[in-house]
Design a protein around this motif. Structure first.
Motif, short mmCIF file in Angstrom:
data_model
loop_
_atom_site.label_atom_id
_atom_site.label_comp_id
_atom_site.label_asym_id
_atom_site.label_seq_id
_atom_site.Cartn_x
_atom_site.Cartn_y
_atom_site.Cartn_z
N LEU A 222 0.87 -1.17 0.08
CA LEU A 222 -0.09 -0.03 0.12
C LEU A 222 0.80 1.35 -0.13
CD1 LEU A 222 -2.87 -1.09 2.25
CD2 LEU A 222 -2.99 -1.01 -0.05
N ARG A 223 1.83 1.35 0.99
CA ARG A 223 2.75 2.34 0.70
C ARG A 223 3.66 2.65 -0.54
NH1 ARG A 223 2.84 4.87 5.59
NH2 ARG A 223 2.64 3.72 7.38
N GLN A 224 3.82 1.59 -1.25
CA GLN A 224 4.50 1.42 -2.50
C GLN A 224 3.15 2.12 -3.55
OE1 GLN A 224 5.59 -2.44 -3.38
NE2 GLN A 224 7.56 -2.30 -2.29
N SER A 225 2.15 1.96 -3.37
CA SER A 225 0.94 2.15 -4.30
C SER A 225 0.67 3.43 -4.22
CB SER A 225 -0.16 1.32 -3.82
OG SER A 225 -1.45 1.66 -4.64
N ILE A 226 0.91 4.20 -3.23
CA ILE A 226 0.53 5.62 -2.78
C ILE A 226 1.09 6.66 -3.90
CG2 ILE A 226 0.20 7.70 -1.11
CD1 ILE A 226 -0.43 5.52 1.00
N PRO A 227 2.47 6.47 -3.92
CA PRO A 227 3.20 7.36 -4.68
C PRO A 227 2.89 7.42 -6.41
CG PRO A 227 4.71 6.08 -3.92
CD PRO A 227 3.36 5.94 -3.24
N LEU A 228 2.43 6.22 -6.78
CA LEU A 228 2.05 6.01 -8.18
C LEU A 228 0.93 6.51 -8.66
CD1 LEU A 228 2.55 1.93 -8.16
CD2 LEU A 228 4.25 3.65 -8.77
N ASN A 229 0.05 6.91 -7.86
CA ASN A 229 -1.11 7.86 -8.26
C ASN A 229 -1.91 8.20 -7.02
OD1 ASN A 229 -3.46 9.02 -9.32
ND2 ASN A 229 -3.96 7.28 -10.59
N GLU A 230 -1.62 9.66 -6.67
CA GLU A 230 -1.85 10.09 -5.46
C GLU A 230 -3.28 10.55 -5.34
OE1 GLU A 230 0.77 13.02 -3.98
OE2 GLU A 230 2.48 11.53 -3.81
N SER A 231 -4.06 10.48 -6.51
CA SER A 231 -5.47 10.64 -6.66
C SER A 231 -6.41 9.54 -6.14
CB SER A 231 -5.74 11.16 -8.03
OG SER A 231 -5.75 10.12 -9.10
N ARG A 232 -5.86 8.42 -6.12
CA ARG A 232 -6.61 7.22 -5.57
C ARG A 232 -6.81 7.31 -4.20
NH1 ARG A 232 -7.08 3.11 -9.49
NH2 ARG A 232 -6.95 1.41 -7.56
N SER A 233 -8.10 7.09 -3.96
CA SER A 233 -8.29 6.74 -2.52
C SER A 233 -8.24 5.44 -1.80
CB SER A 233 -9.69 7.32 -2.14
OG SER A 233 -10.68 6.57 -2.89
N ARG A 234 -8.27 4.45 -2.73
CA ARG A 234 -8.24 3.24 -2.07
C ARG A 234 -7.24 2.83 -0.97
NH1 ARG A 234 -7.74 -2.54 -5.22
NH2 ARG A 234 -8.78 -3.88 -3.57
N PRO A 235 -6.02 3.17 -1.42
CA PRO A 235 -4.85 2.86 -0.49
C PRO A 235 -5.28 3.26 1.07
CG PRO A 235 -4.05 3.48 -2.39
CD PRO A 235 -5.50 3.79 -2.55
N TRP A 236 -5.81 4.52 1.11
CA TRP A 236 -6.04 5.12 2.20
C TRP A 236 -7.31 4.58 2.82
CZ3 TRP A 236 -2.34 7.97 4.39
CH2 TRP A 236 -1.43 8.39 3.48
N MET A 237 -8.29 4.06 2.15
CA MET A 237 -9.12 3.00 2.87
C MET A 237 -8.56 1.81 3.64
SD MET A 237 -11.79 3.10 -0.49
CE MET A 237 -12.41 1.78 0.27
N LEU A 238 -7.42 1.29 2.90
CA LEU A 238 -7.02 -0.02 3.32
C LEU A 238 -5.82 0.28 4.50
CD1 LEU A 238 -6.94 -1.82 0.03
CD2 LEU A 238 -8.41 -2.25 1.72
N LEU A 239 -5.11 1.20 4.26
CA LEU A 239 -3.81 1.34 5.05
C LEU A 239 -4.07 1.58 6.65
CD1 LEU A 239 -0.98 1.63 5.08
CD2 LEU A 239 -0.77 3.85 4.60
N PRO A 240 -5.05 2.21 7.11
CA PRO A 240 -5.34 2.44 8.55
C PRO A 240 -5.56 1.11 9.19
CG PRO A 240 -6.26 4.30 7.49
CD PRO A 240 -5.92 3.15 6.37
N ASP A 241 -6.59 0.49 8.86
CA ASP A 241 -6.80 -1.15 9.02
C ASP A 241 -5.67 -1.85 9.12
OD1 ASP A 241 -9.04 -2.86 10.23
OD2 ASP A 241 -8.60 -3.98 8.42
N VAL A 242 -4.87 -1.77 8.02
CA VAL A 242 -3.51 -2.87 7.99
C VAL A 242 -2.51 -2.53 9.09
CG1 VAL A 242 -1.81 -3.16 6.42
CG2 VAL A 242 -4.16 -3.44 5.77
N LEU A 243 -2.34 -1.42 9.33
CA LEU A 243 -1.20 -0.90 10.12
C LEU A 243 -1.77 -1.18 11.53
CD1 LEU A 243 -0.35 2.58 8.73
CD2 LEU A 243 0.80 0.61 8.66
#
Length: 458
Positions: free
Chosen positions: A365-386
């Motif tokens: 997820l951390r690798q995914s975020i800088p690839l397209n910062e307009s996408r919200s999906r990583p930020w939906m998943l990352l808090p619960d994963v951490l």
């Protein structure tokens, strides 16, 4: 409507024989199936209809100035559907030059066509945040500046020529690794350069004797510019639907050349009928690909088995079938085929999270975020994963950052509130929810409010 308007345009420019031949070839061309049968291609049809109607109106401006209103209205319709209609003013000039009409009328008509386009791009930044922001870079072009993208797309332009002239092998996807992306000098670069030079020389040589050929080839080049990934990135390397307008230039050139060839009328009619029947049969066979998601996925497996999209879909299907090892291998293959596309990483991260592999999921997820910062999906998943990985402080920070980046995304809001509640940050969860009234569904809002009321600070 688009096919009829373009056929009428060919009739206006080349006469009845050219108009009939070009209209028939264009109507049944197999590369159009994606645009006509798939919902995603409807914008191409509207844009092409407006493009053609604007040109038809422009050709009548010299006789009656009131046609300028039709030029402007058709241009507005077209630019509202697709940004590549920005080439319309230049197309008007091409048509007038090919028809040897008055330059003054051409300039006036081009100006009226340009007016809605200028207004559109003037207000676009207020809506999308950029004048020419078409999204992310196409797979295989990540990190390449405009000069570096030119040789890549030059080699791939052979695929455009093949699809326009010999549309036998069609595909639901043209992406790495199914399509070769090469920036270094290859035989494809040499052949593509020779093809374009040959086309330019042919157009120049026939500009007076067979102007339809010159106009058609110039039209092809002009309408390919917006989708060529050189001036403006388009997120896709090649798509059949983007060739809807360019194909008209090819069929106009072929129809004009056929009309100029000294041969018996019956022989030419027989050749035209044979090609039309072959094209129609191929188009009919292709329509089923776009019937529903299942037939589309089956077509991906058949047409582009090595495409990152195919590997991505297969990987998710394997996980759904509880074949985790196969799913992981396929999704890793999709990531390798298109390292700049965040989707496969996010999917694999979600599957890792479901298996309790928290560190692996967080890394993806951390690798995914800088690839397209307009996408919200990583930020939906990352808090619960951490949080699942035991890093409560990082989970809380990610929840807050996600809602700050995407304050209007209900999924990000809901995920952040649930994470904060699980971390017993009751006040923070309450604050986020209260600052976004009406964002969630009534049921979702009520559920989170009950959870907040039952929350006991840690």
């Amino acid at each position: 409507i688009a096919a009829a308007a373009l056929a009428l345009l060919a009739f206006e420019l080349g006469g009845p024989a050219v108009g009939l031949a070009a209209g028939l070839l264009f109507a049944v061309h197999p590369v159009h199936v994606e645009a006509t049968a798939g919902v995603v291609g409807r914008g191409e049809l509207i844009a092409a209809a407006g493009y053609a109607i604007a040109l038809l109106c422009a050709l009548r401006v010299a006789a009656k100035a009131q046609w300028l209103l039709g030029v402007a209205l058709a241009s507005a319709l077209a630019i509202g559907a697709k940004e590549h209609v920005a080439t319309l003013p230049v197309a008007i000039l091409l048509v007038f030059v090919a028809g040897r009409q008055r330059l003054r009328s051409a300039l006036v008509a081009a100006g009226w066509a340009a007016l809605p386009i200028i207004i559109y791009f003037a207000i676009r930044p207020a809506i999308t945040g950029g004048v020419l922001d078409a999204g992310g870079m196409a797979p295989g072009l990540e990190g390449l500046a405009m000069p570096a993208r030119i040789p890549v797309m030059l080699a791939l332009s052979l695929e455009w020529w093949r699809l326009c002239l010999l549309p036998i092998q069609l595909s639901a996807d043209y992406s790495p690794s199914d399509v070769s992306v090469a920036s270094g000098l290859t035989a494809h670069h040499v052949l593509a350069a020779a093809t374009w030079i040959g086309a330019a020389l042919t157009a120049w040589r026939l500009r007076r004797s067979v102007p339809g050929v010159a106009l058609g080839l110039a039209w092809l080049a002009l309408t390919l510019v917006p989708v060529a990934n050189v001036l403006v990135p388009t997120e896709i390397l090649i798509a059949e639907r983007t060739l809807y307008l360019p194909v008209w230039g090819v069929v106009l050139a072929l129809a004009s050349l056929g009309a100029a060839v000294q041969a018996r009328g019956r022989a030419k009619a027989a050749v035209l009928a044979l090609v039309v029947v072959a094209f129609a049969a191929r188009s009919i066979a292709r329509v089923g690909v776009w019937r529903d998601s299942e037939t589309f996925h089956a077509s991906l497996l058949r047409d582009a088995p090595r495409s990152y999209r195919t590997l991505w879909l297969e990987g998710n299907d394997a996980f759904a079938a509880h074949q985790s090892g196969t799913g992981e291998r396929l999704l890793r293959g999709a990531i390798a085929a298109a390292p700049g596309i965040p989707g496969p990483r996010e999917s694999l991260a979600q599957h890792y999270a479901e298996a309790g592999l928290w560190p692996q999921a967080a890394l993806l997820l951390r690798q995914s975020i800088p690839l397209n910062e307009s996408r919200s999906r990583p930020w939906m998943l990352l808090p619960d994963v951490l949080l699942g990985g035991g890093d409560t402080a990082a989970a809380v920070a990610a929840a807050r950052e996600g809602t700050a980046r995407f304050p209007r995304d209900p999924d990000v809001t809901a995920a952040a509130v649930r994470t904060l509640l699980a971390a017993r940050r009751c006040a923070a969860a309450h604050t986020i929810l209260q600052r976004r009234p009406g964002q969630l569904s009534p049921a979702g809002q009520a559920e989170l409010e009950r959870s907040i009321a039952e929350c006991h600070p840690g």
